[in-house]
Design a protein around this motif. Structure first.
Motif, PDB file in Angstrom:
ATOM      1  N   LYS C  85       0.692  -1.158  -0.064  1.00 28.41           N
ATOM      2  CA  LYS C  85       0.105   0.109  -0.086  1.00 28.41           C
ATOM      3  C   LYS C  85       0.897   1.263   0.117  1.00 28.41           C
ATOM      4  O   LYS C  85       0.546   2.162  -0.699  1.00 28.41           O
ATOM      5  CB  LYS C  85      -0.895  -0.090   1.279  1.00 28.41           C
ATOM      6  CG  LYS C  85      -1.888   1.249   1.182  1.00 28.41           C
ATOM      7  CD  LYS C  85      -2.932   1.139   1.909  1.00 28.41           C
ATOM      8  CE  LYS C  85      -3.892   2.446   1.628  1.00 28.41           C
ATOM      9  NZ  LYS C  85      -5.023   2.601   2.543  1.00 28.41           N
ATOM     10  N   TYR C 100      -9.475  -1.333 -10.418  1.00 30.66           N
ATOM     11  CA  TYR C 100      -8.933  -2.033  -9.243  1.00 30.66           C
ATOM     12  C   TYR C 100      -7.511  -2.366  -9.331  1.00 30.66           C
ATOM     13  O   TYR C 100      -6.823  -2.197 -10.637  1.00 30.66           O
ATOM     14  CB  TYR C 100      -9.710  -3.583  -9.070  1.00 30.66           C
ATOM     15  CG  TYR C 100     -11.006  -3.394  -8.572  1.00 30.66           C
ATOM     16  CD1 TYR C 100     -11.359  -3.327  -7.239  1.00 30.66           C
ATOM     17  CD2 TYR C 100     -11.859  -3.378  -9.506  1.00 30.66           C
ATOM     18  CE1 TYR C 100     -12.614  -3.095  -6.793  1.00 30.66           C
ATOM     19  CE2 TYR C 100     -13.531  -3.112  -9.081  1.00 30.66           C
ATOM     20  CZ  TYR C 100     -13.537  -2.835  -7.802  1.00 30.66           C
ATOM     21  OH  TYR C 100     -15.023  -2.849  -7.465  1.00 30.66           O
ATOM     22  N   GLU C 120      -2.991  -8.426  -2.284  1.00 31.37           N
ATOM     23  CA  GLU C 120      -4.090  -7.478  -1.785  1.00 31.37           C
ATOM     24  C   GLU C 120      -4.796  -6.717  -3.072  1.00 31.37           C
ATOM     25  O   GLU C 120      -3.982  -6.291  -3.786  1.00 31.37           O
ATOM     26  CB  GLU C 120      -3.398  -6.133  -1.071  1.00 31.37           C
ATOM     27  CG  GLU C 120      -2.814  -6.809   0.142  1.00 31.37           C
ATOM     28  CD  GLU C 120      -2.015  -5.547   0.844  1.00 31.37           C
ATOM     29  OE1 GLU C 120      -2.361  -5.105   1.959  1.00 31.37           O
ATOM     30  OE2 GLU C 120      -0.839  -5.317   0.068  1.00 31.37           O
ATOM     31  N   TYR C 122      -6.961  -3.706  -4.122  1.00 28.66           N
ATOM     32  CA  TYR C 122      -7.402  -2.392  -3.903  1.00 28.66           C
ATOM     33  C   TYR C 122      -8.528  -1.616  -4.846  1.00 28.66           C
ATOM     34  O   TYR C 122      -8.374  -1.803  -6.083  1.00 28.66           O
ATOM     35  CB  TYR C 122      -6.172  -1.414  -3.812  1.00 28.66           C
ATOM     36  CG  TYR C 122      -5.342  -1.467  -2.756  1.00 28.66           C
ATOM     37  CD1 TYR C 122      -5.566  -0.931  -1.444  1.00 28.66           C
ATOM     38  CD2 TYR C 122      -4.297  -2.550  -2.692  1.00 28.66           C
ATOM     39  CE1 TYR C 122      -4.876  -1.144  -0.276  1.00 28.66           C
ATOM     40  CE2 TYR C 122      -3.458  -2.693  -1.551  1.00 28.66           C
ATOM     41  CZ  TYR C 122      -3.761  -2.251  -0.444  1.00 28.66           C
ATOM     42  OH  TYR C 122      -2.884  -2.320   0.564  1.00 28.66           O
ATOM     43  N   GLN C 127      -9.812   4.111  -2.992  1.00 25.38           N
ATOM     44  CA  GLN C 127      -8.715   3.994  -2.120  1.00 25.38           C
ATOM     45  C   GLN C 127      -8.637   3.172  -0.838  1.00 25.38           C
ATOM     46  O   GLN C 127      -7.956   3.164   0.065  1.00 25.38           O
ATOM     47  CB  GLN C 127      -8.098   5.337  -1.942  1.00 25.38           C
ATOM     48  CG  GLN C 127      -8.221   6.414  -2.964  1.00 25.38           C
ATOM     49  CD  GLN C 127      -7.085   7.678  -2.869  1.00 25.38           C
ATOM     50  OE1 GLN C 127      -6.667   7.646  -1.969  1.00 25.38           O
ATOM     51  NE2 GLN C 127      -7.192   8.240  -3.826  1.00 25.38           N
ATOM     52  N   THR C 128      -9.363   2.013  -0.956  1.00 25.78           N
ATOM     53  CA  THR C 128      -9.408   1.176   0.081  1.00 25.78           C
ATOM     54  C   THR C 128      -8.963  -0.351  -0.381  1.00 25.78           C
ATOM     55  O   THR C 128      -9.174  -0.805  -1.523  1.00 25.78           O
ATOM     56  CB  THR C 128     -10.899   1.197   0.878  1.00 25.78           C
ATOM     57  OG1 THR C 128     -11.747   0.844  -0.297  1.00 25.78           O
ATOM     58  CG2 THR C 128     -11.182   2.214   1.375  1.00 25.78           C
ATOM     59  N   ARG C 129      -8.634  -1.129   0.534  1.00 21.48           N
ATOM     60  CA  ARG C 129      -8.282  -2.437   0.302  1.00 21.48           C
ATOM     61  C   ARG C 129      -9.593  -3.333   0.431  1.00 21.48           C
ATOM     62  O   ARG C 129     -10.480  -3.217   1.311  1.00 21.48           O
ATOM     63  CB  ARG C 129      -7.086  -3.168   1.376  1.00 21.48           C
ATOM     64  CG  ARG C 129      -6.687  -4.324   0.798  1.00 21.48           C
ATOM     65  CD  ARG C 129      -5.619  -4.764   1.920  1.00 21.48           C
ATOM     66  NE  ARG C 129      -6.449  -5.737   2.755  1.00 21.48           N
ATOM     67  CZ  ARG C 129      -5.692  -6.779   3.404  1.00 21.48           C
ATOM     68  NH1 ARG C 129      -4.261  -6.920   3.370  1.00 21.48           N
ATOM     69  NH2 ARG C 129      -6.470  -7.703   4.394  1.00 21.48           N
TER      70      ARG C 129
END
Lengths: 188, 144, 435
Positions: C85, C100, C120, C122, C127-129
């Protein structure tokens, strides 16, 4: 006036022709070619309900054939027939009239040589699904078997096997190859 | 009924002859098709106005900002390399990547007041070659 | 007049040019790429010493792209290659119009010979996992782990269970040095990689069918000179012959509970469908007709059997209700419809359909009997449905060589599988693997 009308038709015709020519893509062209290739194919139309295949030969005919054979048998006696393959039409297991002569020669041989054993190998062409062709090959071999049986060949002498479309006699994807692959081989 | 009596023997053609119209339209079409690409070949510049309307900053449509310093160096406001000057070749490469995925991206040029006109024009040409179709110049509202 | 005509011609050729460009674009649309979700699959960072045998991100990216529902961004088009991240600049990925972003790291774990893989996913806009996991595996298991990651990402993004970890079984035929036909039964990953041969013979093999637990294959082999149905464990290779009746022994199909096989036998003279109980070995006849009856397939609920019958003259698809014993004809369009397979939810059937003398794969909804043709090549056969119901794999031919093609059930997405030098035929898509 006449010319104007004519030119107008010509003009729109040309528009359509050019647009049609350009608008297509590779996929449709391929399909057209494929379709064109098969247009020339003459497929036998199956009109019977399929039930006639095994019993296509009527009793009367058989009686006559048997009599003829009695005479023929004298001549051929021990000579093993040279032609060992008979051919069929698409998606049918009816014995063609032109195959009778070959089959009769085998019948004559088998009746004289009652210890001879024969394997009837049914085959189909590559079109259609494999398992259906397997069944079709069996039906073709069975049709020959019934023909032999009603002509008086002992059923112990006959064995039936189907290879469907797995063992093509002729490689190729055209009518000539297909017609050679729809067959029953009579193997001693 | 009386109208029928006075009808001329010659048959009238009631339809419009469309052939000349089509001819004219097609010629016009050709002219437009030929001139359209020529018209877009020049450098399109939206000149900054002293008092310009503020740009819409839309979250879905982020602008790509390229800065030109007094020295004529270019800076692409992307990732970690914001503070590093970028060569025109690399600028073209990176902008090209973005315009291929995002053809309508708005590219904004933030030029120093005293930057020389030539380097701005060169930048615009680089951006256009990299596929940027929507290029704008950032201006500051005049101080009151 | 003359000049005007010339201008007209010029205008037409220009129009043609425009038309051609549009036609190229529509080809892409029919492949279903316009609505595909853009996802950037960034190469996973390798934090170990020597090189890795597999490129996980490449495998994931290829899997997702093949689905047609996701459009992965080419590596060369990325502005940076983050692996966690802190290295992600979401604004850059937004500028690249990516929805994504999949990043990951691979590092050696505490136990020797085992790798730790972290991935992961995103959401670029928020802007989030949205997905993330740490899994482990040996270097030899990296491909399986990659397909697992593809399954997770695909299911999260589309809501459809991923079928990238499944297997394919198929038959290849090759002429050996003595120009004998060598038949091989093979099993590979769903992407055609990691191929293994589980049977080699110089006699025909056909009709491989996966057991519901994806452990066994039933198939027909002529190795004894006569057809017989064999059962083989794909992993141990252990096999046994199930049937050796006189005449046909063909078209095995597993019941959904894996306890019975529907087969075609001609022991009573004519090709008919029988049911073989795999524990008691009792054989029960299911069809009774003087026509050809073949190619059985159990419905997912186990209450019906689809089969091909020539009782109307040519082959057509029929459905036998195992409870009431009633038989219903399902196909009426065209003179050749054969070898049907159910969709996993049982609402549709897929089969070989002949139109204008050409064999295509077609689909038919059972609710309204509407037929749609899915493939465009001639001589298409052996459709097999992916366990998630989204794709069909089938056998087709180019020149004289057979290869495998895949098409989505809506006909929009298409790809073909890499075929080696052999003739490839009779694909069977495995159920979901249970492990």
């Amino acid at each position: 006036m006449e010319f104007k009308k004519y030119s107008k038709t010509l003009f729109f015709g040309a528009t359509l022709a050019i647009l049609a020519g350009c608008g297509g893509n590779a996929a449709t062209q391929d399909q057209e070619e494929g379709a064109a290739g098969t247009d020339t194919e003459v497929q036998p139309v199956i009109t019977s309900d399929g039930s006639s295949s095994d019993s296509a030969i009527t009793g009367e005919q058989m009686g006559q054939d048997v009599e003829n054979l009695e005479e023929k048998a004298e001549e051929v006696v021990a000579a093993m027939p040279e032609i060992e393959t008979i051919y069929f039409d698409f998606d049918t297991s009816s014995i063609r009239a032109d195959s009778r002569e070959v089959l009769d020669m085998h019948v004559a041989y088998l009746r004289v040589n009652s210890d001879a054993k024969v394997v009837l190998e049914g085959h189909a062409d590559e079109r259609g699904t494999r398992e259906y062709n397997m069944a079709l090959g069996l039906r073709r071999a069975n049709a020959v078997k019934s023909y032999f049986q009603v002509q008086g060949v002992n059923s112990d002498q006959l064995e039936v096997v189907s290879y469907g479309e797995e063992k093509a006699a002729v490689m190729g994807h055209n009518n000539a190859a297909w017609s050679k692959n729809r067959r029953v081989e009579i193997q001693y | 009924m009386s109208g029928y009596r006075y009808r001329k023997p010659k048959k009238l053609v009631a339809e419009i002859n469309v052939v000349p119209y089509i001819d004219v339209m097609l010629v016009l079409l050709v002219i437009f098709m030929v001139t359209a690409p020529i018209l877009t070949q020049g450098v399109k510049v939206e000149l900054p106005e002293a008092v310009s309307a503020p740009l819409d900053v839309n979250e879905d449509d982020l602008p790509l900002i390229v800065a030109v310093k007094k020295t004529g160096e270019y800076f692409l406001e992307l990732g970690v390399d914001k503070e590093q000057p970028i060569s025109p070749a690399e600028l073209s490469l990176k902008v090209g990547k973005i315009t291929r995925q995002n053809p309508t991206v708005q590219v904004l040029v933030r030029g120093d007041k005293s930057v020389d006109y030539g380097s701005v024009v060169q930048l615009m040409s680089v951006l256009q070659q990299a596929g940027a179709r929507n290029i704008g110049l950032l201006s500051q509202p005049p101080e009151k | 007049m003359c000049v005007r005509n010339w201008l007209k011609a010029a205008a037409f050729s220009l129009l043609c040019f425009v038309q051609q460009a549009v036609a190229d674009l529509t080809i892409e649309i029919t492949q279903g790429n316009d609505r595909a979700t853009p996802v950037a699959v960034v190469p996973f960072a390798w934090l170990g010493q020597s090189g890795l045998s597999e490129d996980i991100a490449r495998i994931v990216s290829d899997d997702l792209e093949r689905s047609g529902l996701i459009r992965p961004l080419s590596r060369t088009e990325m502005l940076s290659l983050p692996s966690q991240k802190s290295e992600i600049f979401f604004r850059d990925w937004s500028l690249l119009k990516q929805d994504y972003l999949l990043v990951g790291q691979i590092r050696p774990s505490a136990s020797p010979g085992v790798l730790t893989i972290q991935y992961e996913l995103y959401d670029v806009v928020r802007q989030t996992r949205v997905l993330g996991e740490v899994i482990s595996g040996k270097p030899s298991e990296l491909r399986s782990r990659a397909h697992y990651i593809s399954d997770q990402v695909f299911e999260h993004l589309t809501g459809i269970k991923g079928a990238f970890s499944t297997r394919l079984a198929y038959i290849t035929v090759k002429k050996d040095a003595a120009s004998q036909s060598k038949y091989e039964l093979k099993v590979s990953d769903a992407d055609g990689r990691r191929e293994r041969t589980i049977l080699t013979t110089y006699k025909p093999i056909l009709s491989p069918a996966w057991s519901p637990d994806a452990q066994h294959l039933a198939y027909v082999s002529f190795e004894t000179g006569r057809p017989g149905i064999f059962l083989q464990n794909v992993y141990t290779g252990k096999r046994r012959q199930l049937t050796a009746f006189r005449g046909l022994n063909g078209a095995p199909a597993w019941s959904p509970d894996g306890k019975k096989l529907a087969v075609v036998l001609s022991k009573d003279g004519n090709p008919e469908i029988y049911e073989v109980d795999l524990t008691s070995y009792k054989v029960k006849r299911l069809t009774q007709h003087y026509a050809i009856e073949t190619e059985p397939e159990w419905s997912p609920d186990g209450k019906h059997i689809l089969f091909t019958s020539s009782r109307s003259g040519g082959p057509q698809i029929y459905q036998l209700n195992l409870i009431s014993g009633e038989t219903e004809r399902l196909t009426f369009e065209g003179s050749y419809n054969a070898r049907a397979r159910y969709s996993p939810d049982g609402t549709e059937i897929y089969f070989v359909h002949r139109s204008n003398g050409i064999f295509h794969i077609a689909a038919q909804e059972l609710a309204n009997n509407r037929l749609r043709i899915l493939t465009q090549t001639p001589l298409d056969e052996s459709p097999s449905v992916s366990p998630n119901g989204s794709m069909l794999i089938y056998a087709t031919q180019e020149g004289s060589r057979g290869y495998l093609g895949a098409v989505s059930v809506n006909g929009q997405i298409r790809y073909s599988l890499p075929s080696q030098l052999a003739d490839v035929r009779e694909p069977a898509w495995s159920p979901f693997l249970t492990n």
